[in-house]
Every structure is written in C-alpha cells, then in structure tokens.
Scaffold this motif. Structure first.
Motif, PDB file in Angstrom:
ATOM      1  N   LYS A   1       1.317 -11.173  -1.870  1.00 61.37           N
ATOM      2  CA  LYS A   1      -0.022 -11.246  -1.836  1.00 61.37           C
ATOM      3  C   LYS A   1      -0.433  -9.949  -1.115  1.00 61.37           C
ATOM      4  O   LYS A   1      -1.579  -9.418  -1.348  1.00 61.37           O
ATOM      5  N   THR A   2       0.075  -9.637   0.133  1.00 60.59           N
ATOM      6  CA  THR A   2      -0.462  -8.596   0.714  1.00 60.59           C
ATOM      7  C   THR A   2      -0.189  -7.332  -0.070  1.00 60.59           C
ATOM      8  O   THR A   2      -1.052  -6.420  -0.009  1.00 60.59           O
ATOM      9  N   SER A   3       1.062  -7.256  -0.839  1.00 59.22           N
ATOM     10  CA  SER A   3       1.105  -6.082  -1.739  1.00 59.22           C
ATOM     11  C   SER A   3       0.130  -5.924  -2.612  1.00 59.22           C
ATOM     12  O   SER A   3      -0.284  -4.872  -2.749  1.00 59.22           O
ATOM     13  N   LEU A   4      -0.373  -7.049  -3.224  1.00 58.85           N
ATOM     14  CA  LEU A   4      -1.280  -6.801  -4.118  1.00 58.85           C
ATOM     15  C   LEU A   4      -2.549  -6.344  -3.727  1.00 58.85           C
ATOM     16  O   LEU A   4      -3.211  -5.531  -4.330  1.00 58.85           O
TER      17      LEU A   4
ATOM     18  N   LEU B   1      -7.388  -4.331   5.406  1.00 56.40           N
ATOM     19  CA  LEU B   1      -7.365  -5.038   6.856  1.00 56.40           C
ATOM     20  C   LEU B   1      -6.087  -6.143   6.358  1.00 56.40           C
ATOM     21  O   LEU B   1      -6.121  -6.890   5.442  1.00 56.40           O
ATOM     22  N   SER B   2      -5.252  -5.729   7.296  1.00 56.14           N
ATOM     23  CA  SER B   2      -4.087  -7.004   7.069  1.00 56.14           C
ATOM     24  C   SER B   2      -3.611  -7.583   8.385  1.00 56.14           C
ATOM     25  O   SER B   2      -3.738  -6.706   9.494  1.00 56.14           O
ATOM     26  N   THR B   3      -3.082  -8.592   8.649  1.00 56.14           N
ATOM     27  CA  THR B   3      -2.793  -9.330   9.828  1.00 56.14           C
ATOM     28  C   THR B   3      -1.409  -9.566   9.800  1.00 56.14           C
ATOM     29  O   THR B   3      -1.063 -10.808   9.881  1.00 56.14           O
ATOM     30  N   GLU B   4      -0.576  -8.575   9.684  1.00 54.57           N
ATOM     31  CA  GLU B   4       0.893  -8.699   9.489  1.00 54.57           C
ATOM     32  C   GLU B   4       1.467  -8.854  10.889  1.00 54.57           C
ATOM     33  O   GLU B   4       1.025  -8.040  11.762  1.00 54.57           O
TER      34      GLU B   4
ATOM     35  N   LEU C   1       2.438  -2.269  -7.691  1.00 55.26           N
ATOM     36  CA  LEU C   1       1.911  -0.952  -8.434  1.00 55.26           C
ATOM     37  C   LEU C   1       0.443  -1.407  -8.801  1.00 55.26           C
ATOM     38  O   LEU C   1       0.009  -2.335  -9.361  1.00 55.26           O
ATOM     39  N   ARG C   2      -0.226  -0.438  -8.613  1.00 56.34           N
ATOM     40  CA  ARG C   2      -2.009  -0.422  -8.668  1.00 56.34           C
ATOM     41  C   ARG C   2      -2.355  -0.821 -10.107  1.00 56.34           C
ATOM     42  O   ARG C   2      -3.034  -1.662 -10.309  1.00 56.34           O
ATOM     43  N   GLU C   3      -1.526  -0.338 -11.040  1.00 55.93           N
ATOM     44  CA  GLU C   3      -2.282  -0.664 -12.488  1.00 55.93           C
ATOM     45  C   GLU C   3      -1.731  -2.031 -12.812  1.00 55.93           C
ATOM     46  O   GLU C   3      -2.696  -2.515 -13.527  1.00 55.93           O
ATOM     47  N   SER C   4      -0.413  -2.483 -12.334  1.00 53.27           N
ATOM     48  CA  SER C   4      -0.127  -3.629 -12.508  1.00 53.27           C
ATOM     49  C   SER C   4      -1.225  -4.869 -12.060  1.00 53.27           C
ATOM     50  O   SER C   4      -1.827  -5.699 -12.603  1.00 53.27           O
ATOM     51  N   GLY C   5      -1.548  -4.424 -10.762  1.00 54.19           N
ATOM     52  CA  GLY C   5      -2.484  -5.309  -9.881  1.00 54.19           C
ATOM     53  C   GLY C   5      -3.823  -5.339 -10.508  1.00 54.19           C
ATOM     54  O   GLY C   5      -4.425  -6.375 -10.659  1.00 54.19           O
TER      55      GLY C   5
END
Ligand SMILES: Nc1nc2c(ncn2[C@@H]2O[C@H](COP(=O)(O)OP(=O)(O)OP(=O)(O)O)[C@@H](O)[C@H]2O)c(=O)[nH]1
Ligand SMILES: [Mg+2]
Length: 199
Positions: free
Chosen positions: A34-37, A47-50, A176-180
C-alpha cells in the motif's frame, strides 16, 4: 533522499484552479504494498507514517511472509495526483496490521472508492478489506501483487475472494509508477461506469 524531492513538480503547490478533491483509499493486508503504491503514483513527496518494526511486534505482527520488512505504516500514507485543472485526487494508504484496522472506517469517510491490494500468498488477509468496503457500499477494484512469480490465475483469485463479476480485478506491481497509474485509471473508469448507471 527520494530523487523526486529535487524534482520541482514534487514541491509544486496545489494549482489555484483546483476546486474538487476526490479521495481514494488503498487497503489490504500487512505488507501487500500500500505504501509503495501511494509512493509510486503520488506527484508530491508522499506523507508516510512508517515506523521501524521492533522486537515488541514479535508474536503480534505476522511477519511470516514478509521477513525482509523493516518498517510498517502506523497511521496512513498520503499522496496527491492532479487529474486536470479542477480535479485533484487524494490518495490515502491504510495501515495493514490488524491492530490498526480500527482506523479504516475513518479513512473510508468521504471516499469515492477504494483499491484493495492482494498478496496471493495471503489471500485471506484481503477478506477483511472486501468485507468492510461492501459494508460501506464503497466501490472498489482489486489489484494483485505477485510477490513470488506466477501464483493463481485472476479467475482463481476471483473465485477465492467471491468477487462479483463487475468488480475489476487486475495484476499490478505497486513499486512501478506505470503499473500504479493503471490501477488508479481502472478505479476511475469503474467509478465512471457506476455513476453512468445511476438514475
Ligand atoms: N514483488 C513485489 N514487491 C513489492 C510490491 N509492492 C511492494 N513490494 C515490497 O513489499 C514490501 C512491503 O511494501 P509496503 O509498501 O511497505 O507494504 P504496506 O502494505 O504499506 O505495508 P504495511 O503498511 O506494513 O501494511 C516492500 O519491501 C516493497 O518493496 C510488488 O508489487 N511486488
Ligand atoms: Mg504501509
């Protein structure tokens, strides 16, 4: 440092012409991507809360299939995509660990639709997401991350998840940006189709 931070677009402020914010949520089990997407498709530095996973999580978090994982989302991920001059898509990635699932219902508030990410080695972790979305009557698409090569076919996955035929089900690589982007386009097309069907 993320190379996109030095890209002027990453720091670009929201356009003055933007009038409508559309909220999309990304849900799914622990470590499905999810974070990768959110990171791969967002035009701003997300913004991520890792947080680092520590010994305290042993026995609480099921890391059996995600042994290389070092961090986990503890609140949510946030990203942005400008669709056109007026419409902005806001992406919210949910935390995947069961102990944070109570946050999901709040994240669903005001959302137009959702993406369910699925790891074929742990299909059962997606049931909760699909159940909650159906409970909220929120439209969704399902995107399959193939962590270990081939795995079951999309038809087999549709059967295993008891997905109705009109719910889009596609393969993706969240890194991958294109896949997302293709996953997002699939959701937007699905939402458009549903709105056209409304009286
Ligand atoms: N092979 C493969 N690996 C992926 C994919 N998406 C993410 N990963 C890897 O899987 C790991 C977990 O990804 P995250 O994006 O942190 O997963 P998450 O769903 O946000 O995890 P939680 O927030 O802890 O539930 C990372 O090491 C990613 O590089 C994918 O599509 N394919
Ligand atoms: Mg995450």
């Amino acid at each position: 440092m993320d190379s996109r931070v030095s890209d002027p677009a990453v720091r670009a402020p929201l356009s003055d012409t933007a009038t409508t914010g559309l909220k999309i949520v990304i849900v799914g089990g622990f470590g499905v991507g999810k974070t990768s997407l959110v990171g791969s498709v967002s035009e701003i530095h997300p913004l991520s809360t890792e947080e680092i996973m520590t010994q305290a999580g042993v026995g609480v978090d099921d890391v059996g299939q995600v042994r290389d994982k070092r961090t986990t989302t503890v609140a949510f991920d946030f990203g942005r995509i400008t669709l056109n001059a007026e419409n902005i898509l806001y992406l919210f990635g949910a935390p995947g660990q069961e102990r944070f699932w109570f946050l999901w219902d709040q994240l669903f508030a005001g959302s137009l639709g959702a993406i369910v990410l699925v790891d074929t080695r742990r299909l059962e972790e997606s049931w909760y997401a699909i159940d909650r979305l159906e409970h909220h009557g929120m439209p969704f698409v399902v995107a399959v991350n193939r962590f270990e090569g081939q795995g079951p076919s999309l038809d087999q996955i549709r059967d295993a998840l008891s997905l109705p035929p009109d719910v889009p089900l596609i393969d993706c690589d969240a890194r991958l940006r294109e896949s997302g982007k293709f996953v997002l386009i699939t959701l937007v097309r699905h939402l458009t189709r549903l709105s056209e069907r409304m009286p």
